[in-house]
Write a protein that holds these residues in place. Structure first.
Motif, PDB file in Angstrom:
ATOM      1  N   LEU A 132     -54.877   0.093   4.216  1.00  0.00           N
ATOM      2  CA  LEU A 132     -53.636   0.576   3.619  1.00  0.00           C
ATOM      3  C   LEU A 132     -53.751   2.080   3.400  1.00  0.00           C
ATOM      4  O   LEU A 132     -54.730   2.551   2.812  1.00  0.00           O
ATOM      5  CB  LEU A 132     -53.382  -0.119   2.277  1.00  0.00           C
ATOM      6  N   VAL A 133     -52.754   2.816   3.883  1.00  0.00           N
ATOM      7  CA  VAL A 133     -52.699   4.276   3.722  1.00  0.00           C
ATOM      8  C   VAL A 133     -51.436   4.620   2.944  1.00  0.00           C
ATOM      9  O   VAL A 133     -50.336   4.195   3.318  1.00  0.00           O
ATOM     10  CB  VAL A 133     -52.665   4.985   5.093  1.00  0.00           C
ATOM     11  N   VAL A 134     -51.591   5.379   1.860  1.00  0.00           N
ATOM     12  CA  VAL A 134     -50.452   5.732   1.012  1.00  0.00           C
ATOM     13  C   VAL A 134     -50.490   7.220   0.684  1.00  0.00           C
ATOM     14  O   VAL A 134     -51.557   7.765   0.362  1.00  0.00           O
ATOM     15  CB  VAL A 134     -50.470   4.926  -0.311  1.00  0.00           C
ATOM     16  N   SER A 135     -49.337   7.878   0.753  1.00  0.00           N
ATOM     17  CA  SER A 135     -49.165   9.179   0.092  1.00  0.00           C
ATOM     18  C   SER A 135     -47.937   9.059  -0.789  1.00  0.00           C
ATOM     19  O   SER A 135     -46.952   8.402  -0.418  1.00  0.00           O
ATOM     20  CB  SER A 135     -49.042  10.332   1.093  1.00  0.00           C
TER      21      SER A 135
ATOM     22  N   LEU B 107     -61.175   0.604  -2.089  1.00  0.00           N
ATOM     23  CA  LEU B 107     -60.696   1.978  -2.008  1.00  0.00           C
ATOM     24  C   LEU B 107     -61.788   2.885  -1.457  1.00  0.00           C
ATOM     25  O   LEU B 107     -62.909   2.908  -1.962  1.00  0.00           O
ATOM     26  CB  LEU B 107     -60.266   2.452  -3.394  1.00  0.00           C
ATOM     27  N   LEU B 108     -61.473   3.622  -0.416  1.00  0.00           N
ATOM     28  CA  LEU B 108     -62.437   4.525   0.204  1.00  0.00           C
ATOM     29  C   LEU B 108     -62.615   5.781  -0.640  1.00  0.00           C
ATOM     30  O   LEU B 108     -61.687   6.224  -1.316  1.00  0.00           O
ATOM     31  CB  LEU B 108     -61.985   4.922   1.611  1.00  0.00           C
ATOM     32  N   GLU B 109     -63.801   6.349  -0.587  1.00  0.00           N
ATOM     33  CA  GLU B 109     -64.027   7.651  -1.218  1.00  0.00           C
ATOM     34  C   GLU B 109     -63.193   8.718  -0.508  1.00  0.00           C
ATOM     35  O   GLU B 109     -63.005   8.633   0.710  1.00  0.00           O
ATOM     36  CB  GLU B 109     -65.516   8.024  -1.128  1.00  0.00           C
ATOM     37  N   PRO B 110     -62.654   9.662  -1.241  1.00  0.00           N
ATOM     38  CA  PRO B 110     -62.867   9.984  -2.658  1.00  0.00           C
ATOM     39  C   PRO B 110     -61.886   9.310  -3.608  1.00  0.00           C
ATOM     40  O   PRO B 110     -61.674   9.799  -4.716  1.00  0.00           O
ATOM     41  CB  PRO B 110     -62.684  11.491  -2.671  1.00  0.00           C
ATOM     42  N   GLY B 111     -61.267   8.194  -3.208  1.00  0.00           N
ATOM     43  CA  GLY B 111     -60.318   7.505  -4.063  1.00  0.00           C
ATOM     44  C   GLY B 111     -58.917   8.056  -3.923  1.00  0.00           C
ATOM     45  O   GLY B 111     -58.546   8.610  -2.889  1.00  0.00           O
ATOM     46  N   VAL B 112     -58.128   7.899  -4.977  1.00  0.00           N
ATOM     47  CA  VAL B 112     -56.772   8.436  -4.997  1.00  0.00           C
ATOM     48  C   VAL B 112     -56.854   9.874  -5.502  1.00  0.00           C
ATOM     49  O   VAL B 112     -57.172  10.125  -6.665  1.00  0.00           O
ATOM     50  CB  VAL B 112     -55.852   7.593  -5.905  1.00  0.00           C
TER      51      VAL B 112
ATOM     52  N   GLY C 299     -54.368   8.135  -0.605  1.00  0.00           N
ATOM     53  CA  GLY C 299     -55.489   7.208  -0.702  1.00  0.00           C
ATOM     54  C   GLY C 299     -55.517   6.271   0.483  1.00  0.00           C
ATOM     55  O   GLY C 299     -54.494   6.037   1.141  1.00  0.00           O
ATOM     56  N   VAL C 300     -56.709   5.736   0.749  1.00  0.00           N
ATOM     57  CA  VAL C 300     -56.913   4.796   1.849  1.00  0.00           C
ATOM     58  C   VAL C 300     -57.818   3.685   1.356  1.00  0.00           C
ATOM     59  O   VAL C 300     -58.807   3.946   0.667  1.00  0.00           O
ATOM     60  CB  VAL C 300     -57.555   5.482   3.077  1.00  0.00           C
ATOM     61  N   ALA C 301     -57.483   2.453   1.684  1.00  0.00           N
ATOM     62  CA  ALA C 301     -58.307   1.323   1.245  1.00  0.00           C
ATOM     63  C   ALA C 301     -58.416   0.287   2.362  1.00  0.00           C
ATOM     64  O   ALA C 301     -57.519   0.160   3.209  1.00  0.00           O
ATOM     65  CB  ALA C 301     -57.720   0.679  -0.003  1.00  0.00           C
ATOM     66  N   ARG C 302     -59.514  -0.464   2.332  1.00  0.00           N
ATOM     67  CA  ARG C 302     -59.786  -1.485   3.335  1.00  0.00           C
ATOM     68  C   ARG C 302     -59.632  -2.875   2.720  1.00  0.00           C
ATOM     69  O   ARG C 302     -60.046  -3.122   1.589  1.00  0.00           O
ATOM     70  CB  ARG C 302     -61.203  -1.329   3.880  1.00  0.00           C
ATOM     71  N   LYS C 303     -59.046  -3.769   3.473  1.00  0.00           N
ATOM     72  CA  LYS C 303     -58.920  -5.156   3.020  1.00  0.00           C
ATOM     73  C   LYS C 303     -60.225  -5.896   3.317  1.00  0.00           C
ATOM     74  O   LYS C 303     -60.652  -5.927   4.472  1.00  0.00           O
ATOM     75  CB  LYS C 303     -57.752  -5.851   3.726  1.00  0.00           C
TER      76      LYS C 303
END
Length: 268
Positions: free
Chosen positions: A186-189, A231-236, A263-267
């Motif tokens: 998931l990629v969010v801005s 949540l991937l580093e460096p977080g949000v 932020g970017v996170a992996r399921k």
């Protein structure tokens, strides 16, 4: 295009306002007027629009090069601005497949610009509303382009601040991620008022409530979109500080000048 999908040129639309800030050509006077009003109260918005695009480019390259992602679903894609997501991804891995979705009829008119990809890969466009995830997930365009048994990166760039809690922002993100397999991203801005508490009021007044309803969120509220994910580093973080290329974010840009979290996170 149906009669219900006719473009109303008298009212500004977020995609076309954004196009104005990016020096595009696909907007009308109502969009330009709204864009200029926002610039008057938030002078950094034009720089922010460009930095937001750079964030999308960096994340896309990282997902393809480092995470091995070969499928993307970009919702709220907006009017094509080169290089677009599929061009960035396919420059690294030509076999990458991308589905774009947007609810603005003018984006449909420009869909051919979104569909010119590499022969090895595939790109598709569908006109759909983010708040109706079943219409996206069940669309023939998506099913014919993406394999939902393999990881997909869901890209929501500068979209969620136009979706209020009442319209199901969190529930819709979770529904979309629930439909994607393990290893998806998931990629969010997302715009924030954390650095300027009066920003939301000033921008809303500048838009004169004619562009779109929305909800500016805090760091913790943006982080909620990633619940249940890794949540991937460096977080949000402020988006230009997310893994800047060369190791250093633009030192001359303050967080207050670019109040957009990324932020970017992996399921798992």
């Amino acid at each position: 295009m149906t009669a219900n999908d006719e473009i109303d040129t008298s009212r500004p639309h977020p995609a076309r306002v954004y196009d104005y800030w990016l020096n595009g050509k696909s907007h009308y006077e109502a969009d330009a007027a709204a864009a200029r009003r926002v610039v008057d109260v938030w002078p950094g918005v034009v720089l922010g629009a460009h930095l937001n695009r750079e964030f999308m480019h960096r994340v896309t390259r990282w997902l393809v090069e480092e995470a091995g992602v070969r499928q993307f679903l970009d919702i709220g894609s907006g009017i094509p601005t080169e290089p677009n997501l599929h061009q960035v991804a396919q420059a690294v891995a030509p076999e990458t497949r991308v589905v774009y979705a947007d609810n603005d009829p003018i984006v449909l008119q420009h869909a051919q610009g979104l569909l010119r990809g590499t022969p090895e890969g595939r790109t598709a466009f569908l006109q759909a509303d983010f708040t109706e995830p079943e219409s996206i997930l069940g669309s023939p365009q998506l099913r014919e382009t993406l394999d939902l048994d393999r990881p997909v990166a869901l890209s929501l760039i500068a979209l969620l601040h136009f979706i209020t809690d009442e319209r199901g922002a969190y529930e819709t993100v979770h529904a979309l991620m629930d439909a994607l397999p393990s290893g998806s991203y998931l990629v969010v801005s997302h715009a924030t008022a954390d650095f300027d508490p009066d920003l939301l009021t000033r921008v809303a007044e500048a838009y004169q409530s004619t562009v779109a309803e929305g909800q500016i969120r805090s760091s913790s509220e943006v982080s909620r979109f990633f619940e249940g994910l890794e949540l991937l580093e460096p977080g949000v973080v402020v988006a230009h500080r997310w893994r800047p290329e060369g190791g250093e974010a633009q030192s001359d840009v303050t967080d207050a000048e670019f109040p957009v979290y990324g932020g970017v996170a992996r399921k798992p």
